[in-house]
Scaffold this motif. Structure first.
Motif, mmCIF file in Angstrom:
data_model
loop_
_atom_site.group_PDB
_atom_site.id
_atom_site.type_symbol
_atom_site.label_atom_id
_atom_site.label_comp_id
_atom_site.label_asym_id
_atom_site.label_seq_id
_atom_site.Cartn_x
_atom_site.Cartn_y
_atom_site.Cartn_z
ATOM 1 N N CYS A 1 -10.107 7.178 -0.790
ATOM 2 C CA CYS A 1 -10.379 7.061 0.640
ATOM 3 C C CYS A 1 -9.958 5.655 1.071
ATOM 4 O O CYS A 1 -10.371 4.669 0.443
ATOM 5 N N HIS A 2 -9.109 5.583 2.098
ATOM 6 C CA HIS A 2 -8.579 4.306 2.563
ATOM 7 C C HIS A 2 -8.930 4.082 4.034
ATOM 8 O O HIS A 2 -9.001 5.041 4.818
ATOM 9 N N ALA A 3 -9.104 2.831 4.385
ATOM 10 C CA ALA A 3 -9.277 2.444 5.789
ATOM 11 C C ALA A 3 -8.494 1.164 6.034
ATOM 12 O O ALA A 3 -8.459 0.271 5.179
ATOM 13 N N ARG B 1 -6.793 -5.939 7.605
ATOM 14 C CA ARG B 1 -7.652 -5.613 6.463
ATOM 15 C C ARG B 1 -7.239 -4.259 5.902
ATOM 16 O O ARG B 1 -6.768 -3.378 6.648
ATOM 17 N N TYR B 2 -7.437 -4.123 4.605
ATOM 18 C CA TYR B 2 -7.164 -2.836 3.968
ATOM 19 C C TYR B 2 -8.215 -2.634 2.889
ATOM 20 O O TYR B 2 -8.335 -3.438 1.958
ATOM 21 N N VAL C 1 0.859 -0.694 -1.704
ATOM 22 C CA VAL C 1 2.055 -1.379 -1.186
ATOM 23 C C VAL C 1 3.201 -0.389 -1.010
ATOM 24 O O VAL C 1 3.938 -0.446 -0.020
ATOM 25 N N HIS C 2 3.338 0.522 -1.967
ATOM 26 C CA HIS C 2 4.360 1.567 -1.821
ATOM 27 C C HIS C 2 4.080 2.388 -0.562
ATOM 28 O O HIS C 2 4.997 2.745 0.197
ATOM 29 N N GLY C 3 2.804 2.685 -0.301
ATOM 30 C CA GLY C 3 2.440 3.428 0.901
ATOM 31 C C GLY C 3 2.699 2.657 2.181
ATOM 32 O O GLY C 3 3.067 3.244 3.207
ATOM 33 N N ILE C 4 2.505 1.340 2.144
ATOM 34 C CA ILE C 4 2.845 0.500 3.304
ATOM 35 C C ILE C 4 4.342 0.614 3.592
ATOM 36 O O ILE C 4 4.765 0.720 4.753
ATOM 37 N N PRO D 1 -1.595 -7.565 3.136
ATOM 38 C CA PRO D 1 -2.824 -8.362 3.239
ATOM 39 C C PRO D 1 -3.536 -8.437 1.900
ATOM 40 O O PRO D 1 -3.113 -7.817 0.911
ATOM 41 N N MET D 2 -4.620 -9.161 1.830
ATOM 42 C CA MET D 2 -5.501 -9.070 0.672
ATOM 43 C C MET D 2 -6.084 -7.659 0.631
ATOM 44 O O MET D 2 -6.646 -7.193 1.627
ATOM 45 N N LEU D 3 -5.914 -6.997 -0.474
ATOM 46 C CA LEU D 3 -6.363 -5.614 -0.599
ATOM 47 C C LEU D 3 -7.756 -5.585 -1.215
ATOM 48 O O LEU D 3 -7.992 -6.168 -2.277
#
Length: 773
Positions: free
Chosen positions: A626-628, A644-645, A669-672, A705-707
């Protein structure tokens, strides 16, 4: 010794790489080695009327210019025919080792040049004159069905059409309170590992065999393909040296692999081909280019009743393996949600573009993007909180294991084995401050800034079977070696397997060596793909190491005259619990089990202190994420800045949390890149237009960003370690979360986003179209 599973141990692989002691394909130097360069098509479609190599052959240092007619003399067939496990009609879709009188995409290899070095080979390739008869082409999959044939042998560009369905969608839509539509386009990207592809075919004069050193994720598949096509036995060995990343593109067998080895066999000379980045852009497989047309039916409470629609998938000019991506996308679209009915019409078509196959996620990111975009549309139209819409539809933990009424491509019914999706969402929302965001957003808007927040889920079936090899052997020196058909390509495989074995054998991981991806050391293996290796190879190594430990205890019990249950393994020896002075070294047990002529073994013990296990598994272990994301959108330039991630990952038991974190970060990062940057474009003439990193963008340190990563460990009941895969999981929900956040930021402009990657230019265009007068 305590178990090492769960320890943040520094990777075994790192020190030699950091000290420059890595050995990649292009580092391999052999006596008399010649170099290969390929003559490649500049056209998306053309017939070949002739190849004139006179000028190239006149160049000093050039040995040969070979076409398919030449290398076919040592091949069993001209085409790289493979078995279609899916049953699709692919006889006219497989690659050729070199062009068979016709080229079907820009970059297709026409001939290979053999020269003293790569520089001469490249110069000579430019001198080869090919007489092309340019033909009509189709580069847009939406025009494939009615466009000119991709190849003259084809009657249609459509490979197949099929349905992915369950439940009664007609009834679902008939009783729905609301129906919403969504059009999506998920465009092409590529894997772009730091090391491109490469092959060294080493001709062994001693026995006439060939050793193929290849940057591949599947050494056994490559060996099986080559032995079949070149009519060779296991004197053809395939071994992977250090691999500088794969991400899916290196699991395929390519034309260049076969052509280089066939040429080496024909000429009796060792050959090297190391791909350059331009070749990677045009010839290493791409993924995606999918068009979706979807409808979602919900009741008055926003609970999903059914989904229906169409998926059009571009597989490029050829198939390099079964086209599994669209089936993965359609069959896993429902993700972590309880969806009663689904009906997706899938069409797979060819175009005159680079072949398409698996890149990190293999269809799952597309599925997540489609599902999450639909849920955002439901929330927007019903004026509901996006997190609440998801909460109402997530599968509750008490329903685990949860069976979906659909089968994976292996034929096994999809069943989620474990996980708590609502709890994962709640933890992510709390971490990113979801409930307080509207206040922050309104304050920012009052200052002219446009902040947005997005949320998404992803589920990934991991540990694809049916097996992986794991052989654990202890020598009479006490050193421990693990042999496996799994593939080490930068993800920390050696460290993970060493931790697993060490936990059973009572030693430090410095006592263990891992030998992966060499057909000379294990006869069977499937390799690295589909987030499978910790589940499959890890389980095999775990069981093999346990068997070795049990055998060592059995022998030691005779030597020490103690019961096996009173013995333990620690510090390279078997000893009596509570009386460590009573011990026998593992090295001594290995010496005994190597045997001596005329002397017997302890009863019930086979020779050798080793065990070879191929753990069988068919059902997948389902990891979830789950990502936000929170973003700041510049409405004048279209720049998106990720503020933020937050990502929560449940991959079951974590063997090495530090390596898991690295995998999750890399996946995000690949998803970004999928969301904002990686666009593999073709123009109206069928020419690829993004073939350098100046044009094809990837996220760098300034964009990331800082993950913030969180973890749950819900053990899988499907394997002895309780693990689930992690390599692809970070990528799957990322684009969906980011696009949701951008759309949220641009609510005042009525911007609705249905495509990725989202470029600044396109975003500005959408903002201007929606800007109030």
């Amino acid at each position: 010794m305590p178990s090492l599973i769960g320890s943040r141990i520094t990777r075994l692989e790192d020190e030699p790489l950091l000290r420059g002691k890595g050995r990649f394909v292009d580092d391999i130097a052999l006596p008399g080695l010649l170099h290969v360069a390929f003559v490649r098509s500049p056209h998306p479609h053309a017939l070949i009327r002739g190849v004139d190599a006179q000028a190239a052959l006149a160049l000093p240092g050039v040995h040969n210019v070979l076409t398919l007619d030449d290398i076919a003399k040592v091949m069993t067939k001209r085409r790289m025919v493979r078995i279609s496990n899916s049953g699709m009609p692919l006889d006219k879709a497989w690659l050729f080792a070199l062009a068979n009188g016709e080229v079907c995409y820009v970059g297709e290899p026409v001939a290979l040049v053999v020269a003293d070095d790569r520089y001469i080979a490249e110069d000579a390739a430019a001198l080869v004159a090919v007489d092309y008869d340019i033909q009509p082409f189709v580069a847009d999959v939406r025009k494939a069905a009615s466009g000119p044939p991709v190849r003259r042998e084809l009657n249609t560009n459509v490979i197949t059409s099929y349905k992915v369905n369950f439940g009664d969608t007609d009834a679902a839509f008939a009783r729905a309170s609301h129906v919403f539509k969504q059009e999506l386009w998920q465009h092409r990207g590529a894997a772009h590992s730091i090391e491109a592809r490469g092959t060294v075919a080493e001709v062994r004069s001693a026995d006439g065999g060939i050793t193929v050193h290849a940057s591949t994720q599947k050494v056994h598949d490559l060996q099986q393909t080559l032995t079949t096509l070149l009519d060779m036995d296991e004197s053809l060995r395939v071994a992977a040296p250090d691999i500088g990343g794969g991400f899916g593109a290196k699991l395929c067998v390519y034309s260049e692999d076969v052509a280089v080895v066939a040429a080496a066999k024909l000429l009796g000379r060792s050959l090297k081909w190391a791909e350059d980045r331009r070749e990677y852009f045009t010839n290493a497989v791409h993924e995606r280019d999918q068009y979706w047309s979807l409808e979602i039916a919900v009741d008055a409470e926003a609970r999903v009743l059914g989904i229906r629609g169409q998926l059009l998938h571009d597989t490029g000019a050829y198939t390099v393996q079964d086209p599994n991506i669209p089936y993965n996308s359609a069959s896993t679209m429902s993700g972590p949600y309880a969806i009663p009915a689904l009906n997706i019409d899938v069409t797979i078509a060819m175009t005159n573009t680079t072949p398409v196959s698996s890149v990190r996620g293999a269809g799952y990111p597309q599925a997540s993007f489609a599902m999450e975009r639909l849920l955002d549309a439901v929330a927007r139209n019903l004026k509901l909180d996006r997190a609440e819409v998801r909460r109402r539809n997530l599968i509750p933990p008490q329903k685990m294991p949860y069976q979906k009424p659909i089968k994976a491509r292996s034929g096994v019914t999809i069943q989620y084995d474990s996980g708590d999706y609502p709890a994962c969402q709640a933890e992510v929302l709390a971490a990113i401050g979801w409930d307080d965001f509207r206040k922050r957003q309104n304050e920012a808007r009052s200052r002219g800034r446009h902040l947005g927040i997005g949320l998404s889920h992803g589920v990934k079936g991991t540990g694809r079977g049916p097996f992986e090899s794991g052989l654990v052997r202890i020598s009479r020196t006490g050193k421990i070696t693990i042999f496996t058909g799994a593939s080490a390509m930068g993800q920390g495989l050696h460290t993970a397997l060493a931790q697993i074995a060490a936990s059973q054998l009572g030693v430090g991981i410095d006592r263990i060596k891992v030998v992966a991806s060499d057909t000379a050391t294990v006869s069977l293996g499937l390799g690295g793909f589909a987030s499978r290796q910790t589940v499959t190879a890890g389980s095999s190594v775990h069981l093999a190491a346990k068997a070795v430990a049990d055998k060592a205890k059995k022998v030691a019990s005779h030597i020490l005259e103690a019961a096996e249950h009173d013995l333990e393994l620690a510090d390279g020896e078997v000893r009596v619990v509570g009386a460590p002075q009573l011990n026998v070294k593992l090295a001594e047990i290995a010496r005994i089990l190597q045997g001596a002529p005329g002397y017997g073994f302890p009863p019930g013990v086979d020779p050798g202190l080793e065990s070879n296990v191929m753990h069988r598994t068919d059902p997948l272990a389902y990891a979830n994420a789950c990502h936000a994301a929170e973003v700041d959108v510049d409405v004048e330039t279209g720049e998106v800045r990720i503020l933020r991630y937050v990502a929560l990952q449940d991959s079951g038991v974590l063997i090495n949390p530090m390596m898991v974190e690295g995998q999750v970060h890399g996946g995000i990062v690949h998803g970004i890149g999928n969301a904002f940057y990686e666009w593999m474009g073709y123009d109206a003439a069928g020419q690829p237009v993004t073939t350098t990193f100046a044009d094809y963008l990837m996220p760098t340190a300034t964009e990331v960003p800082m993950l913030e990563t969180l973890y749950k460990e819900t053990p899988s009941p499907l394997n002895p370690l309780g693990v689930k895969g992690v390599g692809e999981a970070g990528t799957i929900p990322a684009a969906a979360a980011l696009i949701s956040a951008v759309e949220d930021a641009l609510t005042p402009f009525n911007v609705h986003i249905g495509h990725v990657p989202l470029t600044p230019m396109k975003l500005v265009e959408m903002i201007r179209a929606g800007r109030p007068d």
